[in-house]
Design an enzyme around this catalytic site. Structure first.
Site, PDB file in Angstrom:
ATOM      1  N   LYS A  36      60.457  50.766  25.673  1.00 19.95           N
ATOM      2  CA  LYS A  36      60.372  50.484  24.237  1.00 19.95           C
ATOM      3  C   LYS A  36      59.208  49.561  23.882  1.00 19.95           C
ATOM      4  CE  LYS A  36      64.249  49.875  21.935  1.00 19.95           C
ATOM      5  NZ  LYS A  36      65.603  49.377  21.572  1.00 19.95           N
ATOM      6  N   MET A  47      53.142  49.793  25.371  1.00 18.10           N
ATOM      7  CA  MET A  47      52.619  50.721  26.367  1.00 18.10           C
ATOM      8  C   MET A  47      53.697  51.703  26.811  1.00 18.10           C
ATOM      9  SD  MET A  47      49.753  51.373  27.737  1.00 18.10           S
ATOM     10  CE  MET A  47      49.228  52.567  28.945  1.00 18.10           C
ATOM     11  N   GLU A  71      64.896  49.741  30.180  1.00 13.49           N
ATOM     12  CA  GLU A  71      64.530  48.582  29.387  1.00 13.49           C
ATOM     13  C   GLU A  71      65.269  47.355  29.913  1.00 13.49           C
ATOM     14  OE1 GLU A  71      63.018  46.836  27.265  1.00 13.49           O
ATOM     15  OE2 GLU A  71      61.519  48.229  26.499  1.00 13.49           O
ATOM     16  N   GLY A  97      50.604  49.302  36.448  1.00 10.51           N
ATOM     17  CA  GLY A  97      49.391  49.017  35.693  1.00 10.51           C
ATOM     18  C   GLY A  97      49.384  47.614  35.135  1.00 10.51           C
ATOM     19  N   THR A  98      50.309  46.788  35.604  1.00  8.11           N
ATOM     20  CA  THR A  98      50.421  45.405  35.127  1.00  8.11           C
ATOM     21  C   THR A  98      49.208  44.583  35.555  1.00  8.11           C
ATOM     22  OG1 THR A  98      52.820  45.568  35.311  1.00  8.11           O
ATOM     23  CG2 THR A  98      51.891  43.362  35.171  1.00  8.11           C
ATOM     24  N   ASN A 157      43.327  48.398  35.738  1.00  7.30           N
ATOM     25  CA  ASN A 157      42.861  49.237  34.639  1.00  7.30           C
ATOM     26  C   ASN A 157      42.941  50.693  35.063  1.00  7.30           C
ATOM     27  OD1 ASN A 157      41.036  50.753  32.781  1.00  7.30           O
ATOM     28  ND2 ASN A 157      40.650  48.727  31.952  1.00  7.30           N
ATOM     29  N   HIS A 216      40.147  41.249  24.062  1.00 12.63           N
ATOM     30  CA  HIS A 216      41.426  41.949  23.958  1.00 12.63           C
ATOM     31  C   HIS A 216      42.203  41.448  22.746  1.00 12.63           C
ATOM     32  CE1 HIS A 216      40.693  43.156  28.156  1.00 12.63           C
ATOM     33  NE2 HIS A 216      41.561  44.117  27.928  1.00 12.63           N
ATOM     34  N   LYS A 244      47.660  39.578  24.221  1.00 12.92           N
ATOM     35  CA  LYS A 244      47.460  39.617  25.670  1.00 12.92           C
ATOM     36  C   LYS A 244      47.670  38.241  26.272  1.00 12.92           C
ATOM     37  CE  LYS A 244      44.364  41.405  29.247  1.00 12.92           C
ATOM     38  NZ  LYS A 244      45.459  42.192  29.851  1.00 12.92           N
ATOM     39  N   THR A 287      40.997  43.654  34.329  1.00 10.10           N
ATOM     40  CA  THR A 287      39.819  44.521  34.421  1.00 10.10           C
ATOM     41  C   THR A 287      38.551  43.700  34.588  1.00 10.10           C
ATOM     42  OG1 THR A 287      40.888  46.180  33.038  1.00 10.10           O
ATOM     43  CG2 THR A 287      38.492  46.304  33.233  1.00 10.10           C
TER      44      THR A 287
END
Length: 259
Positions: free
Chosen positions: A11, A14, A35, A92-93, A118, A149, A153, A160
């Site tokens: 939820k 991302m 979740e 992807g954290t 990334n 960003h 964030k 990245t």
């Protein structure tokens, strides 16, 4: 044959993007959405098991690839649970410490694990070509970076930016932690030749901008990568999930392996 996937943090900003893209991809089956405790309500997709407990969900979807863009501590905990049940996982954290990355590498011996700060194909191609540019320009070019960003964030510099800066340092034969400069303030003196500056901007809803500067005698080169939407990262993550489903344990995979 379609790849079964479970979206963690379904939820979130991302997570919601990943859910919608997985549902639209004929090569994927969304078999699970997870979740945090007490927040799993409102997710309703045919054939998708919804839960607020990953340990209860994974035994019902053996072999499904977990896709996770949450928080460092949550991602490491998820990887441990996935390893216990034999589910591959794509992470992807950003903001993972070296110790947390080492934990993932250890767990990757037992289950296929993938981690990339990334997921953008463009950024990962840059990681391939930047060393060549650094070597061709030579030592007379100072290297700097600015990353921007959205204001939500939490980590700085971005994962990245750190990966790109580490790439630049390695191309020069430098140890990044010895040459990094993440902040400049006050009377700091002349810029050392052996230094890479990474400056951070935060604001609005910027998905992610990274500009690398190569300052040379009488000229400069600027290389910028801009992400226009979260779908950029979701596309890479789901591509990685399809690839990881057919891999064996042994090491922590990256986007370079997928490409």
């Amino acid at each position: 044959m379609a790849t079964n996937v479970v979206i963690l943090g379904a939820k979130g900003r991302m997570g919601d993007t990943l859910v919608n893209m997985a549902l639209a991809d004929e090569e994927l089956n969304l078999v699970g959405a997870c979740e945090r405790e007490g927040n799993a309500g409102g997710i309703d997709h045919d054939g998708c098991i919804v839960s607020d407990c990953l340990e209860e969900l994974l035994p019902q979807v053996p072999g499904a690839v977990v896709v996770d863009f949450t928080m460092p501590e949550a991602s490491v905990a998820m990887a441990g649970i996935a390893a216990r049940f034999g589910n591959p996982a794509v992470i992807g954290t950003t903001g993972l410490s070296k110790a947390q990355q080492a934990e993932l590498a250890t767990m990757a011996r037992d289950v296929p694990l993938f981690w990339a700060p990334n997921m953008s194909v463009g950024v990962n191609v840059l990681l391939k070509v930047l060393p060549t540019l650094v070597r061709l320009l030579g030592p007379d070019y100072d290297m700097e970076m600015v990353e921007t960003h959205h204001k939500m964030k939490k980590d700085s510099p971005s994962g990245t930016a750190l990966k790109l800066a580490q790439c630049l340092a390695e191309a020069r034969g430098w140890e990044y932690d010895e040459v990094k400069r993440h902040c400049r303030d006050g009377i700091i003196g002349e810029r050392p030749r052996k230094e890479i500056g990474v400056q951070t901007l935060r604001g609005g809803d910027v998905f992610g901008d990274h500009t690398m500067y190569f300052f040379g005698p009488g000229e400069r080169i600027e290389i910028t990568h801009r992400a226009h939407s979260r779908e950029t990262f979701a596309t890479g993550a789901l591509r990685a999930a399809k690839w990881l489903a057919n891999q064996k344990p042994g090491r922590l995979y990256t986007m370079a392996d997928v490409l």
